[in-house]
Design a protein around this motif. Structure first.
Motif, short mmCIF file in Angstrom:
data_model
loop_
_atom_site.label_atom_id
_atom_site.label_comp_id
_atom_site.label_asym_id
_atom_site.label_seq_id
_atom_site.Cartn_x
_atom_site.Cartn_y
_atom_site.Cartn_z
N LEU A 1 0.84 -1.21 0.00
CA LEU A 1 0.00 0.00 0.00
C LEU A 1 0.87 1.25 0.00
O LEU A 1 0.56 2.24 -0.68
N ALA A 2 1.98 1.20 0.73
CA ALA A 2 2.87 2.37 0.78
C ALA A 2 3.45 2.68 -0.60
O ALA A 2 3.80 3.83 -0.89
N LEU A 3 3.54 1.65 -1.45
CA LEU A 3 4.06 1.86 -2.81
C LEU A 3 2.94 2.19 -3.80
O LEU A 3 3.16 2.17 -5.02
N GLY A 4 1.74 2.46 -3.31
CA GLY A 4 0.64 2.77 -4.22
C GLY A 4 -0.01 1.52 -4.78
O GLY A 4 -0.66 1.57 -5.82
N GLY A 5 0.18 0.40 -4.11
CA GLY A 5 -0.33 -0.87 -4.61
C GLY A 5 -1.71 -1.19 -4.07
O GLY A 5 -2.37 -0.35 -3.45
N THR A 6 -2.12 -2.43 -4.31
CA THR A 6 -3.43 -2.91 -3.88
C THR A 6 -3.24 -4.20 -3.09
O THR A 6 -2.27 -4.93 -3.32
N VAL A 7 -4.17 -4.49 -2.17
CA VAL A 7 -4.01 -5.65 -1.29
C VAL A 7 -4.27 -6.97 -2.01
O VAL A 7 -3.84 -8.02 -1.55
N THR A 8 -4.99 -6.92 -3.12
CA THR A 8 -5.23 -8.16 -3.85
C THR A 8 -5.27 -7.90 -5.35
O THR A 8 -6.08 -7.11 -5.84
N GLY A 9 -4.37 -8.57 -6.05
CA GLY A 9 -4.31 -8.43 -7.50
C GLY A 9 -5.32 -9.30 -8.20
O GLY A 9 -5.85 -8.94 -9.25
N GLU A 10 -5.62 -10.49 -7.61
CA GLU A 10 -6.48 -11.44 -8.33
C GLU A 10 -7.18 -12.47 -7.46
O GLU A 10 -8.03 -13.20 -7.95
N HIS A 11 -6.85 -12.55 -6.17
CA HIS A 11 -7.46 -13.57 -5.32
C HIS A 11 -8.77 -13.12 -4.69
O HIS A 11 -9.59 -13.95 -4.30
N GLY A 12 -8.93 -11.82 -4.54
CA GLY A 12 -10.10 -11.30 -3.84
C GLY A 12 -9.81 -11.07 -2.37
O GLY A 12 -8.78 -11.49 -1.83
N VAL A 13 -10.74 -10.39 -1.71
CA VAL A 13 -10.57 -9.96 -0.32
C VAL A 13 -10.97 -11.05 0.65
O VAL A 13 -10.24 -11.34 1.60
N GLY A 14 -12.12 -11.64 0.40
CA GLY A 14 -12.60 -12.72 1.28
C GLY A 14 -12.57 -12.32 2.73
O GLY A 14 -13.04 -11.25 3.12
N LEU A 15 -11.97 -13.17 3.54
CA LEU A 15 -11.81 -12.89 4.96
C LEU A 15 -10.41 -12.39 5.28
O LEU A 15 -10.22 -11.64 6.23
N LEU A 16 -9.43 -12.78 4.47
CA LEU A 16 -8.04 -12.55 4.87
C LEU A 16 -7.54 -11.14 4.56
O LEU A 16 -6.54 -10.71 5.12
N LYS A 17 -8.19 -10.42 3.66
CA LYS A 17 -7.68 -9.11 3.27
C LYS A 17 -8.56 -7.96 3.73
O LYS A 17 -8.44 -6.85 3.19
#
Lengths: 458, 458
Positions: free
Chosen positions: A405-421
């Motif tokens: 996130l500090a690099l301007g990224g995203t927490v999930t590229g392709e797996h989805g958020v579900g419960l873990l993110k």
């Protein structure tokens, strides 16, 4: 509130409502390591949209949670059952309804396995690009729910880029058709795209119309070994900046290579510590030129060994080895898999931060990356049953999320958020955008029964 | 409720709140022929996001309608002012903020003119594909609002396919960032894509991050003349079925050709009654092979004259002539322009139905079509001020809309719904999906101030 299996059985023919605890257990969770789940109260296996709508309407009236399930190959816990839930398994809605070569589209039920669709398309000279590593098992419905990616995303995009239209059962039990079957449209809100990646929180997808491409004529493979992540990262940055858009650009680190070698003895670690695999598929002579450009980028970045692979079987074997990393690591314990994605030119920086995090915590982070689009899958192996180590490793990955996130990224590229993110998503989006999510959720699912407690807190 | 210009003037520096009726008149409507509009109470010209947010918050408190406006080139009335409205003109937010060749993205303010962005990208070897015919004048903000298309959509997609991220002011006056700057993401709902094509009803876009491609190296042009729409339609169907995906495939009918010839005397009608223009841009020798395939399709369908154009200047002149059709028709009167899109293999059938409708009503329908993606722009010329003929022609086009829907098409391929396609949209979507639109609208704009009365009735 608990379900009343007797009533449910009245909605579906005998044998397609499962309540036996020993049988429902196998529908209780996906492949996310250590994500919480409960035994569902019932599992239903509808054969058509009307049955899905009847089950959802029944649950909406009674406030019973509904969790949709494809093949259960998800890695974020999105398909995990919650207390008292009815799991809707789409395993019996697994037909390719139509492939239309002129319109270049296919209409499928959600339970169709990705590779089965790809094979059916290939038989007509057509190609469905999204190719998650789970493609031999995962279903199109699950791919839609998570907006699944894959190896070819770097050039061809993700699941959402191929979804033209959807049939959806909303949280009220209404059946709606979203999207279109034309090449383009500006008619109203893009609701089909909204449902893609909504992880079962807004509706249950009962039919999918996907866009297809013509089959490709060739792919050239470029292989590069590197002494360390830094030089491999520089090679990726050079390839990205060269203007060539490869059809795959994958990174496999030494811990991943070793795990496969220890299992399959493929000699993957002989060439060096980090493996880059690229493919270039432009038609005609241009494809070969692209491969030469990528090869030159690998060499300029200091590859210890690199070559264009002239042998398709050898090239396929290397990509197959990449797909073996996850199962190879699973032999060693429970695999925690991350899925952060950073701006692609910052891949070298993110790799450096991963090494720093690993060193500080004294862990080995194995890393696979869809390097061409900055999507990393750092993985940690936890001894099965070691809750304390699991908690520690989760903490390590929270740091990974923060750095992305500090690099301007995203927490999930392709797996989805579900419960873990969920924590990471809240940080990524912020409260105002999360509120918009909650508002939209209430529109589609006023009773709050669809996959409750997933993606964001309501 | 009416606005209080004095208060508005307190939100923006002097000179950027216009209330003089003679000056606000030029911000009262877009180019949609015969769509209703009212004089706005005020026009504001914000210089930054904070000013936009202040104006929207002011209007939300007071229930004052807010209508966003780019260049006013829209063809559906989406930017038309309503009674008492504040028009937010983005003409002063017209900067390209950043072009990043490594990430292949650009960050722009909404008032940037499409061709200005394209030129800025070209200077860095990059390409922003969406190319509506309005590109020399229309703004990226307007393109985002309508999900604008253009000639290259057939191969490269529409505006939504290029929008990575947006900064948006919601109907509450909140500033939110949607989307991403990474190559992919599965983090939460696809809200950036939802806003694209929402025509100012959900939020005001104050910054746009767009994906770019590398510049193309070549384009081959194929020209075909046909004796009638039927044979031209067959040529398109053959080209579509050939597997070649051209970078443009445009149809210009005889009424359109004649209008340009009568104005510019270009000799366009000498070759035949219907003109097809195709471009093929695959790199290397494959591009020439594609062009040969398209040429063979034209010949097999009975072209009266066809050729691959070896002269880029000649090819550009033909595409320029295609862009002259609309202004050429405007010389003759008020132009009603349709925008239906049908499944691309049904283009010949839709062309036949257009001819039938024209014959039954005794009108000349001039037709341009982005033939490769089934998007037709039938046009009728109405003598200016002839309200009765205008009403009659509107009726003719309602039939066109109905026929497109009957073929599984959509009421708008790229212009948006605005005011003119609301009836058709309601028929296309049905009440349940329209209700989902209304629900989503309430989440973003609880006071109902954003472009009220457009797209769908609330």
């Amino acid at each position: 509130m608990t379900t009343t299996p007797t009533d449910l059985a009245g909605l579906l023919p005998a044998g397609r409502v499962i309540t036996d605890p020993s049988r429902v257990a196998s529908f209780a969770h996906d492949e996310a390591a250590g994500a919480p789940y409960a035994l569902p109260a019932a599992v239903v296996q509808p054969h058509d949209t009307a049955e899905v709508a009847a089950v959802v309407a029944y649950c909406a009236e009674r406030g019973v949670p509904v969790v949709a399930r494809g093949a259960g190959t998800g890695l974020s816990g999105g398909a995990n059952a919650v207390e008292g839930a009815v799991v809707v398994s789409f395993s019996a809605m697994d037909r390719v309804l139509r492939i239309d070569p002129d319109e270049r589209l296919a209409v499928v039920q959600p339970g169709v396995v990705n590779e089965d669709l790809r094979a059916a398309c290939a038989a007509k000279g057509l190609w469905y690009p999204p190719d998650p590593a789970s493609a031999p098992w995962s279903t199109i419905g699950g791919n839609v729910a998570t907006n699944a990616g894959g190896l070819c995303c770097v050039k061809y995009g993700v699941t959402r880029d191929y979804v033209l239209g959807l049939e959806v059962v909303t949280g009220r039990g209404d059946v709606v058709r979203l999207g279109r079957r034309t090449a383009k449209s500006s008619a109203g809100f893009e609701l089909a795209g909204l449902l893609v990646g909504s992880e079962g929180t807004l509706g249950l997808v009962t039919e999918v119309t996907v866009r297809l491409r013509g089959e490709r004529t060739q792919e050239h493979t470029v292989v590069g070994y590197f002494a360390d992540l830094q030089s491999a990262g520089r090679a990726v940055a050079r390839a990205v900046a060269s203007g060539v858009v490869p059809s795959a650009l994958e990174l496999v680190d030494r811990f991943s290579l070793r795990a496969v070698d220890e299992w399959k003895n493929m000699g993957l670690t002989d060439g060096g510590d980090v493996l880059l695999l690229a493919r270039c598929d432009a038609p005609g002579a241009v494809g070969a030129q692209e491969a030469d450009t990528v090869l030159a980028c690998f060499e300029a970045a200091g590859a210890t060994w690199s070559a264009r692979s002239g042998d398709p079987a050898e090239a396929d074997a290397l990509f197959a080895a990449r797909r073996l990393v996850y199962p190879a690591l699973e032999r060693l314990g429970m695999v925690l898999s991350e899925d952060v994605c950073v701006p692609r030119s910052l891949l070298p920086e993110m790799l450096a931060r991963l090494e720093d995090i690993a060193a500080r915590h004294g862990v080995h982070i194995a890393t696979l990356a869809h390097a061409g689009d900055g999507n990393l899958h750092p993985m940690l192996v936890v001894p099965r049953g070691d809750e304390r180590e699991l908690a520690r490793c989760r903490g390590v990955f929270e740091e990974v999320v923060d750095q992305a996130l500090a690099l301007g990224g995203t927490v999930t590229g392709e797996h989805g958020v579900g419960l873990l993110k969920m924590r990471g998503l809240a940080d990524e989006l912020g409260p105002a955008v999360l509120d918009l999510h909650r508002g939209i959720k209430r529109v589609w699912d006023p009773a709050g029964i669809l996959n409750p407690g997933k993606v964001f807190t309501t």
